[in-house]
Design an enzyme around this catalytic site. Structure first.
Site, PDB file in Angstrom:
ATOM      1  CG  HIS A  18      -0.356  -0.209   2.530  1.00  0.00           C
ATOM      2  ND1 HIS A  18      -0.949  -0.939   3.541  1.00  0.00           N
ATOM      3  CD2 HIS A  18       0.801   0.271   3.053  1.00  0.00           C
ATOM      4  CE1 HIS A  18      -0.175  -0.905   4.611  1.00  0.00           C
ATOM      5  NE2 HIS A  18       0.893  -0.164   4.347  1.00  0.00           N
TER       6      HIS A  18
ATOM      7  CG  HIS B 214       0.906   3.624   8.005  1.00  0.00           C
ATOM      8  ND1 HIS B 214      -0.219   3.196   7.342  1.00  0.00           N
ATOM      9  CD2 HIS B 214       1.907   2.800   7.603  1.00  0.00           C
ATOM     10  CE1 HIS B 214       0.084   2.156   6.570  1.00  0.00           C
ATOM     11  NE2 HIS B 214       1.360   1.894   6.717  1.00  0.00           N
TER      12      HIS B 214
ATOM     13  CG  HIS C 284       8.433  -1.409   3.517  1.00  0.00           C
ATOM     14  ND1 HIS C 284       7.517  -2.417   3.637  1.00  0.00           N
ATOM     15  CD2 HIS C 284       7.825  -0.306   4.023  1.00  0.00           C
ATOM     16  CE1 HIS C 284       6.406  -1.948   4.182  1.00  0.00           C
ATOM     17  NE2 HIS C 284       6.564  -0.664   4.443  1.00  0.00           N
TER      18      HIS C 284
ATOM     19  CD  GLU D 134       3.139  -1.840   6.443  1.00  0.00           C
ATOM     20  OE1 GLU D 134       2.970  -0.701   6.894  1.00  0.00           O
ATOM     21  OE2 GLU D 134       3.249  -2.052   5.212  1.00  0.00           O
TER      22      GLU D 134
END
Ligand code: DHB
Ligand code: FE
Length: 280
Positions: free
Chosen positions: A12, A59, A193, A240
């Site tokens: 995302h 977030h 990431h 995530e």
């Protein structure tokens, strides 16, 4: 009765939402990334899901350090895009399905998952970017959304085993919902990431590829991977990816992989995308 017909996994990455919003997504520069969604955009026009149960993490936009639910369900009528510091994205307000949300809450909580119930919530890129990747720039999103919010921002995130079990509980809930609707479950975030700190920029293609390879038939093995391995192998935000296991758990035993896309790099992120049809 309601039926889960398919699952979608997707990163995302906020930059990709921005690129769609400024009408750059069809340029040659961005083709290698967006063309990996061409299949899904056509496929979903035919599938026409009535509702997407959209698993994502906030977030630090709707929630901050004062309150960190591990698993939460949105039960609101609608969800406005959050202002993430550069204004709210110019995308439609997300329409909820309150009947289905409350049904899932009741069923899943009574199966042993103490979901936090959220009656008012703004949604950040974790939820809106996947909608843009699948539906581009419509006047209104073509489906309702039941948000399932998972904490992956503040350690400890939930285990893979707990995520698969939550997916299975969501599957039971939907199977006992007496409206004749087509439901998809999406798992978002990842893949490898890390945005900040000494290992910012870490990408692990081999690990991500193995995860995608095992997602269809060996997901119980993926469920045993501890959060520390996600972080060590794929970076802090790579954790995530555990949310894809909620999607997988919701699909039943037999799935067919009908599309996959993997692109490195975009922002600090390895972008992963998969489409699984539920065959049970
Ligand atoms: C970025 C943010 C995310 O939440 C994510 O999942 C991937 C990339 C970013 O800021 O680039
Ligand atoms: Fe994220």
């Amino acid at each position: 009765m309601a039926k889960i017909t398919a699952g979608v996994g997707t990163s995302h990455v906020p930059l990709l939402g921005r690129i769609i919003d400024i009408n750059q997504s069809k340029t040659d520069d961005w083709k290698p990334i967006f063309s990996g969604y061409d299949f899904t955009r056509e496929w979903i026009k035919n599938e026409k899901p009535d509702v997407v149960v959209l698993v994502y993490n906030d977030h630090a936009n709707a929630f901050d350090m004062t309150m960190i639910p591990t698993f939460a369900i949105g039960c609101a009528e609608s969800y406005a895009p959050a202002d993430e510091g550069y204004g709210a994205r110019p995308v439609p307000v997300v329409q909820g399905d309150q009947d289905l949300s409350w049904h899932i809450a009741q069923s899943v909580i009574q199966q042993g998952f103490d979901l936090t119930i959220i009656n008012q919530m703004e949604v950040d890129h974790g939820l809106t970017v996947p909608l843009s990747m699948m539906f581009d720039q419509p006047e209104a999103w073509p489906c309702k959304v039941v948000p399932i919010m998972v904490n992956t921002v503040v350690y400890p995130a939930p285990s893979g085993e707990r995520c698969v079990a939550l997916g299975k509980a969501i599957r039971n809930a939907i199977a006992s919902y007496d409206k004749d609707i087509n439901v998809q479950v999406w798992g978002t975030g990842g893949m490898s990431h890390q945005l900040l700190g000494a290992r910012a920029g870490i990408i692990n293609r081999d690990w991500d590829t193995a995860f995608l390879d095992k997602l269809s038939n060996d997901y119980e093995e993926l469920a045993k991977i501890p959060q520390t391995e996600y972080i060590r192998e794929t970076g802090t935000e790579g954790s995530e990816t555990v949310m894809w296991l909620i999607m997988r758990g919701a699909l039943g035993e037999n799935v067919k992989e009908i599309h996959r896309h993997y692109h490195v790099p975009i922002s600090n992120t390895a972008l992963g995308h998969i489409v699984l049809s539920a065959e049970d």
